[in-house]
Design a protein around this motif. Sequence first.
Motif, PDB file in Angstrom:
ATOM      1  N   ASN A   1       0.773  -1.210  -0.023  1.00  0.00           N
ATOM      2  CA  ASN A   1      -0.142   0.110  -0.047  1.00  0.00           C
ATOM      3  C   ASN A   1       0.953   1.173   0.088  1.00  0.00           C
ATOM      4  O   ASN A   1       2.078   1.146   0.071  1.00  0.00           O
ATOM      5  N   GLU A   2       0.274   2.375   0.217  1.00  0.00           N
ATOM      6  CA  GLU A   2       1.084   3.614  -0.064  1.00  0.00           C
ATOM      7  C   GLU A   2       2.041   3.688   1.167  1.00  0.00           C
ATOM      8  O   GLU A   2       3.327   4.124   0.721  1.00  0.00           O
ATOM      9  N   GLU A   3       1.670   3.124   2.264  1.00  0.00           N
ATOM     10  CA  GLU A   3       2.509   3.348   3.464  1.00  0.00           C
ATOM     11  C   GLU A   3       3.723   2.444   3.241  1.00  0.00           C
ATOM     12  O   GLU A   3       4.784   3.060   3.541  1.00  0.00           O
ATOM     13  N   ILE A   4       3.454   1.293   2.842  1.00  0.00           N
ATOM     14  CA  ILE A   4       4.758   0.330   2.642  1.00  0.00           C
ATOM     15  C   ILE A   4       5.511   0.691   1.468  1.00  0.00           C
ATOM     16  O   ILE A   4       6.790   0.804   1.893  1.00  0.00           O
ATOM     17  N   ARG A   5       4.971   1.305   0.406  1.00  0.00           N
ATOM     18  CA  ARG A   5       5.950   1.724  -0.498  1.00  0.00           C
ATOM     19  C   ARG A   5       6.724   2.987  -0.261  1.00  0.00           C
ATOM     20  O   ARG A   5       7.969   3.129  -0.704  1.00  0.00           O
ATOM     21  N   ARG A   6       6.083   4.049   0.741  1.00  0.00           N
ATOM     22  CA  ARG A   6       7.149   4.917   1.313  1.00  0.00           C
ATOM     23  C   ARG A   6       8.051   4.633   2.065  1.00  0.00           C
ATOM     24  O   ARG A   6       9.334   5.000   2.019  1.00  0.00           O
TER      25      ARG A   6
END
Length: 466
Positions: A351-356
Amino acid sequence: MNVPCPVHEKRRAHRGCHHCRKPICRLCEVNMRGHLYCSTSCARDAGRAAVRLLIRGRLEKPVPARLAVAVVLVASIAPGLLALRAVSELDRLNAPAPFTSPRRPPLARVEKVVPGPDGAAIEGRAPAGAAVFLFAAGRFIGTAYAEDGTFRFERVTPSGPYRVGVLPLAAAPPAPETPPGAADSAAQAAAVPPVAPPPAATRISSTPAALAAAEARPERPAFVPDLSRGPRDRRDVLISFDAGSSDRGAHEILGSLREKHVKTTIFLTGVFIRRYPDLARQIAADGHEVGNHTDTHPHLTTYAQNGRQATRSGVDRAFLVNELGRTARAWEEVTGRKISPFWRAPFGEQNEEIRRWGAESGYWHVGWTGGRAGLDGLDWISDRSSPGYRTSDRVVSSLVERAENGGIVLLHLGTDREDPVASRIPRLLEGLSARGFRFVRASEFLAREGLTDERLATLGRRPASR
């Protein structure tokens, strides 16, 4: 029966039609449903008559009084209930929303393009205080800020057509109220001349340094994209491979790629590198670029439990950094080379958090092309009874048919299938080449999308989240 047949007078009828009882001989009889008829139309009429008799018998069967009363009540109440439900649904749709819907920001527009020796200067208008993104022929070029309702890009070398997008930034927080008893301090502050705003000619250009400064703004966390497809302006395709724990078929796949002179991108886990060091060195020697596939191939989200990409309990930034770091160290110890600055989440769970977190650790995320015309080969499904199982021939033919400009194919370097895809890789490469596709690597797609090492470095300098 010893009478002449009405159709064939010289022959004797041996029996009568099952429906109309007309005498028939062996030349004109029709055998259907175990009975003899004088024609197909008579047999059809007999079948219809049997159905009518069956329906009539069912309808003539007496119905219990209680059941009849219940059916009548339901039939009389149902229209009223449906009407009430429709009215309540209309009331719900027409009710005011609890929160005011955000207004769509006005679009920025390009008003002037001035060619120059070092590139074009592009000017236009946008809402004051908004970030403006410039694209040329579908490629991201850079970012500027519209400080007074106008923006300007300097030294733009790619040719048009140019397109701009706009993103309003968060407004500055209101000034704090003057606390009681600070009147003297306020008076002294008022006596100091205010600092003049920067001149209107000052702009943030699209240079890497300016882009890094833009991404380092503390107002909101940076958005890290998921590269699931490359630019569509060229007939390029990426055939990527994941390698987790098995090497069955890996040597055959690498041999086919070597024979066809194709260099691609392979995502390796730390377990695979440590278990098959010779195979890892062969991948490096063949010139393939290697992405990070974590160390132990763990589940990062709850997608397997509830179908949602919510970060799994126990998974945080330190966990992901540890997984990626162990794989990078294993690759460097075995091959003496640095691993490429991109990764792929196991099972596609991200998700966006993990990608960040991954970007802050020095890795862009590279997925694969999904959707209706997905390019997931599903070669990891080994159970023939599974609805997603495909034979190796079907895997290859489906990928050749569905390939599209900028598509990213997902296959696996090792498999436990009884029907591995490894022997069909030459057919896949030949089929895609026949359709005019050029084979590229993930780094080419990332560079053309503007996901450069410079931008990645700016994300790594941000404060660590969570």
